[in-house]
Write a protein that holds these residues in place. Structure first.
Motif, PDB file in Angstrom:
ATOM      1  N   LEU A  88       0.808  -1.211   0.000  1.00 13.34           N
ATOM      2  CA  LEU A  88       0.000   0.000   0.000  1.00 13.34           C
ATOM      3  C   LEU A  88       0.845   1.267   0.000  1.00 13.34           C
ATOM      4  O   LEU A  88       0.502   2.239  -0.628  1.00 13.34           O
ATOM      5  CB  LEU A  88      -0.998   0.025   1.166  1.00 13.34           C
ATOM      6  N   LYS A  89       1.948   1.244   0.711  1.00 14.31           N
ATOM      7  CA  LYS A  89       2.843   2.401   0.716  1.00 14.31           C
ATOM      8  C   LYS A  89       4.267   1.906   0.903  1.00 14.31           C
ATOM      9  O   LYS A  89       4.499   0.790   1.352  1.00 14.31           O
ATOM     10  CB  LYS A  89       2.461   3.397   1.800  1.00 14.31           C
ATOM     11  N   LEU A  90       5.190   2.753   0.550  1.00 16.07           N
ATOM     12  CA  LEU A  90       6.600   2.408   0.664  1.00 16.07           C
ATOM     13  C   LEU A  90       7.048   2.666   2.098  1.00 16.07           C
ATOM     14  O   LEU A  90       6.798   3.742   2.646  1.00 16.07           O
ATOM     15  CB  LEU A  90       7.418   3.248  -0.318  1.00 16.07           C
ATOM     16  N   ASN A  91       7.682   1.671   2.703  1.00 13.60           N
ATOM     17  CA  ASN A  91       8.163   1.882   4.072  1.00 13.60           C
ATOM     18  C   ASN A  91       9.481   2.648   4.044  1.00 13.60           C
ATOM     19  O   ASN A  91       9.956   3.053   2.987  1.00 13.60           O
ATOM     20  CB  ASN A  91       8.278   0.548   4.818  1.00 13.60           C
ATOM     21  N   ASP A  92      10.072   2.833   5.167  1.00 15.30           N
ATOM     22  CA  ASP A  92      11.306   3.618   5.262  1.00 15.30           C
ATOM     23  C   ASP A  92      12.510   2.912   4.645  1.00 15.30           C
ATOM     24  O   ASP A  92      13.519   3.538   4.366  1.00 15.30           O
ATOM     25  CB  ASP A  92      11.605   3.963   6.722  1.00 15.30           C
ATOM     26  N   ARG A  93      12.415   1.592   4.460  1.00 10.23           N
ATOM     27  CA  ARG A  93      13.516   0.826   3.883  1.00 10.23           C
ATOM     28  C   ARG A  93      13.352   0.790   2.367  1.00 10.23           C
ATOM     29  O   ARG A  93      12.635  -0.029   1.829  1.00 10.23           O
ATOM     30  CB  ARG A  93      13.504  -0.585   4.462  1.00 10.23           C
ATOM     31  N   THR A  94      13.992   1.699   1.680  1.00 10.16           N
ATOM     32  CA  THR A  94      13.876   1.756   0.225  1.00 10.16           C
ATOM     33  C   THR A  94      15.192   1.354  -0.412  1.00 10.16           C
ATOM     34  O   THR A  94      16.238   1.390   0.217  1.00 10.16           O
ATOM     35  CB  THR A  94      13.491   3.169  -0.258  1.00 10.16           C
ATOM     36  N   ARG A  95      15.107   1.008  -1.664  1.00  5.13           N
ATOM     37  CA  ARG A  95      16.332   0.688  -2.412  1.00  5.13           C
ATOM     38  C   ARG A  95      16.863   1.914  -3.134  1.00  5.13           C
ATOM     39  O   ARG A  95      18.054   2.069  -3.294  1.00  5.13           O
ATOM     40  CB  ARG A  95      16.066  -0.430  -3.410  1.00  5.13           C
ATOM     41  N   SER A  96      15.959   2.771  -3.602  1.00  3.40           N
ATOM     42  CA  SER A  96      16.391   3.878  -4.463  1.00  3.40           C
ATOM     43  C   SER A  96      16.612   5.195  -3.728  1.00  3.40           C
ATOM     44  O   SER A  96      17.294   6.073  -4.257  1.00  3.40           O
ATOM     45  CB  SER A  96      15.342   4.121  -5.552  1.00  3.40           C
ATOM     46  N   ASN A  97      16.010   5.356  -2.569  1.00  8.39           N
ATOM     47  CA  ASN A  97      16.027   6.636  -1.837  1.00  8.39           C
ATOM     48  C   ASN A  97      15.382   7.767  -2.640  1.00  8.39           C
ATOM     49  O   ASN A  97      15.656   8.931  -2.390  1.00  8.39           O
ATOM     50  CB  ASN A  97      17.453   7.026  -1.415  1.00  8.39           C
ATOM     51  N   LYS A  98      14.545   7.419  -3.609  1.00  7.03           N
ATOM     52  CA  LYS A  98      13.893   8.431  -4.448  1.00  7.03           C
ATOM     53  C   LYS A  98      12.401   8.560  -4.141  1.00  7.03           C
ATOM     54  O   LYS A  98      11.718   9.373  -4.733  1.00  7.03           O
ATOM     55  CB  LYS A  98      14.112   8.108  -5.911  1.00  7.03           C
ATOM     56  N   LYS A  99      11.888   7.730  -3.253  1.00  6.76           N
ATOM     57  CA  LYS A  99      10.475   7.740  -2.866  1.00  6.76           C
ATOM     58  C   LYS A  99       9.537   7.758  -4.079  1.00  6.76           C
ATOM     59  O   LYS A  99       8.664   8.614  -4.193  1.00  6.76           O
ATOM     60  CB  LYS A  99      10.185   8.922  -1.941  1.00  6.76           C
ATOM     61  N   PRO A 100       9.712   6.816  -5.001  1.00 11.63           N
ATOM     62  CA  PRO A 100       8.863   6.832  -6.200  1.00 11.63           C
ATOM     63  C   PRO A 100       7.420   6.456  -5.888  1.00 11.63           C
ATOM     64  O   PRO A 100       7.168   5.615  -5.023  1.00 11.63           O
ATOM     65  CB  PRO A 100       9.513   5.780  -7.101  1.00 11.63           C
ATOM     66  N   GLU A 101       6.518   7.119  -6.575  1.00 11.86           N
ATOM     67  CA  GLU A 101       5.104   6.754  -6.472  1.00 11.86           C
ATOM     68  C   GLU A 101       4.389   7.178  -7.752  1.00 11.86           C
ATOM     69  O   GLU A 101       4.745   8.174  -8.382  1.00 11.86           O
ATOM     70  CB  GLU A 101       4.450   7.380  -5.254  1.00 11.86           C
ATOM     71  N   PHE A 102       3.406   6.387  -8.125  1.00 13.10           N
ATOM     72  CA  PHE A 102       2.604   6.754  -9.283  1.00 13.10           C
ATOM     73  C   PHE A 102       1.854   8.031  -8.936  1.00 13.10           C
ATOM     74  O   PHE A 102       1.282   8.150  -7.852  1.00 13.10           O
ATOM     75  CB  PHE A 102       1.627   5.628  -9.643  1.00 13.10           C
ATOM     76  N   THR A 131       9.236  11.312  -8.174  1.00 12.71           N
ATOM     77  CA  THR A 131      10.369  10.970  -7.306  1.00 12.71           C
ATOM     78  C   THR A 131      10.871  12.255  -6.658  1.00 12.71           C
ATOM     79  O   THR A 131      10.474  13.353  -7.060  1.00 12.71           O
ATOM     80  CB  THR A 131      11.531  10.309  -8.079  1.00 12.71           C
ATOM     81  N   VAL A 132      11.755  12.117  -5.699  1.00 10.43           N
ATOM     82  CA  VAL A 132      12.324  13.306  -5.062  1.00 10.43           C
ATOM     83  C   VAL A 132      13.137  14.132  -6.049  1.00 10.43           C
ATOM     84  O   VAL A 132      13.347  15.326  -5.834  1.00 10.43           O
ATOM     85  CB  VAL A 132      13.177  12.944  -3.817  1.00 10.43           C
ATOM     86  N   ASP A 133      13.576  13.528  -7.135  1.00 12.42           N
ATOM     87  CA  ASP A 133      14.366  14.222  -8.162  1.00 12.42           C
ATOM     88  C   ASP A 133      13.505  14.765  -9.299  1.00 12.42           C
ATOM     89  O   ASP A 133      14.036  15.340 -10.246  1.00 12.42           O
ATOM     90  CB  ASP A 133      15.419  13.284  -8.756  1.00 12.42           C
ATOM     91  N   GLY A 134      12.190  14.546  -9.252  1.00 19.34           N
ATOM     92  CA  GLY A 134      11.313  14.998 -10.318  1.00 19.34           C
ATOM     93  C   GLY A 134      10.541  13.832 -10.916  1.00 19.34           C
ATOM     94  O   GLY A 134      10.718  12.671 -10.524  1.00 19.34           O
ATOM     95  N   ASP A 135       9.688  14.154 -11.864  1.00 15.84           N
ATOM     96  CA  ASP A 135       8.827  13.153 -12.488  1.00 15.84           C
ATOM     97  C   ASP A 135       9.576  12.363 -13.555  1.00 15.84           C
ATOM     98  O   ASP A 135      10.447  12.906 -14.242  1.00 15.84           O
ATOM     99  CB  ASP A 135       7.617  13.817 -13.145  1.00 15.84           C
ATOM    100  N   ILE A 136       9.205  11.078 -13.676  1.00 19.13           N
ATOM    101  CA  ILE A 136       9.731  10.245 -14.749  1.00 19.13           C
ATOM    102  C   ILE A 136       8.562   9.545 -15.438  1.00 19.13           C
ATOM    103  O   ILE A 136       7.511   9.330 -14.841  1.00 19.13           O
ATOM    104  CB  ILE A 136      10.784   9.221 -14.257  1.00 19.13           C
ATOM    105  N   ASN A 137       8.751   9.189 -16.669  1.00 19.74           N
ATOM    106  CA  ASN A 137       7.747   8.470 -17.443  1.00 19.74           C
ATOM    107  C   ASN A 137       7.854   6.982 -17.094  1.00 19.74           C
ATOM    108  O   ASN A 137       8.925   6.386 -17.208  1.00 19.74           O
ATOM    109  CB  ASN A 137       7.989   8.710 -18.934  1.00 19.74           C
ATOM    110  N   ALA A 138       6.731   6.407 -16.680  1.00 18.76           N
ATOM    111  CA  ALA A 138       6.736   5.005 -16.229  1.00 18.76           C
ATOM    112  C   ALA A 138       7.101   4.040 -17.356  1.00 18.76           C
ATOM    113  O   ALA A 138       7.805   3.052 -17.121  1.00 18.76           O
ATOM    114  CB  ALA A 138       5.377   4.644 -15.647  1.00 18.76           C
ATOM    115  N   PHE A 139       6.649   4.311 -18.578  1.00 19.12           N
ATOM    116  CA  PHE A 139       6.975   3.405 -19.673  1.00 19.12           C
ATOM    117  C   PHE A 139       8.467   3.452 -19.992  1.00 19.12           C
ATOM    118  O   PHE A 139       9.079   2.415 -20.251  1.00 19.12           O
ATOM    119  CB  PHE A 139       6.151   3.710 -20.931  1.00 19.12           C
ATOM    120  N   ASP A 140       9.051   4.645 -19.956  1.00 14.96           N
ATOM    121  CA  ASP A 140      10.495   4.757 -20.187  1.00 14.96           C
ATOM    122  C   ASP A 140      11.265   3.955 -19.139  1.00 14.96           C
ATOM    123  O   ASP A 140      12.241   3.271 -19.461  1.00 14.96           O
ATOM    124  CB  ASP A 140      10.943   6.220 -20.161  1.00 14.96           C
TER     125      ASP A 140
END
Length: 163
Positions: A88-102, A131-140
């Motif tokens: 349902l949500k990303l916990n504090d243990r992330t792999r990317s540190n970018k907090k990605p979400e749709f 993401t914390v760095d800005g938006d990205i295209n999901a298909f890309d």
């Protein structure tokens, strides 16, 4: 039928093809949540390919799949998306540190009345990931993930064949 990691990789590629049709345009014959399901399923299956590699005895001499994921920023984002969808949500243990979400999508509807008696309605949906760095295209992102998995698999198959 493929077995082992190949079965899961083929599944990843099938979901990628579904995602590609959604992104580029397809006949509008189902509601939007069905498209969302296919996109989410892509990221879940893409990330979990690592578990199939880890549990497939034919991959036992391959380079460490966890290190491979950690070395690739796109797969780390994929992992975080997968885990956020799973829990349902990303916990504090992330792999990317970018907090990605749709974070929404852009939908285009194409109505082609043409010369036939039947009106064709098409849809394309472009999904956005914040993401914390800005938006990205999901298909890309999905394309990059499939490409990097191809490289990993092919390089390990070559290395295993030489052993």
């Amino acid at each position: 039928m493929e077995s082992g990691y190949q079965e899961q990789f083929e599944r990843v590629k099938r979901y990628f093809e579904r995602f590609k049709k959604i992104n580029e345009g397809k006949q509008h014959n189902q509601s939007s949540p069905h498209h969302d399901d296919d996109v989410y399923a892509f990221f879940q299956n893409c990330y979990h390919l690592k578990d199939w590699v880890k549990n497939d005895k034919s991959c036992s001499k391959w380079s460490c799949v966890e290190a491979f994921i950690e070395s690739n920023s796109n797969l780390r984002i994929c992992a975080d998306l997968c885990n956020s969808l799973k829990h349902l949500k990303l916990n504090d243990r992330t792999r990317s540190n970018k907090k990605p979400e749709f974070s929404g999508s852009n939908t285009s509807i194409n109505i082609d009345e043409g010369f036939s008696q039947q009106t064709e309605v098409g849809i394309s949906i472009s999904y956005k990931i914040k993401t914390v760095d800005g938006d990205i295209n999901a298909f890309d992102l999905a394309k990059k993930c499939v490409d990097i998995w191809e490289i990993y698999i092919n390089s390990n198959k070559k290395t295993s064949a030489k052993s």
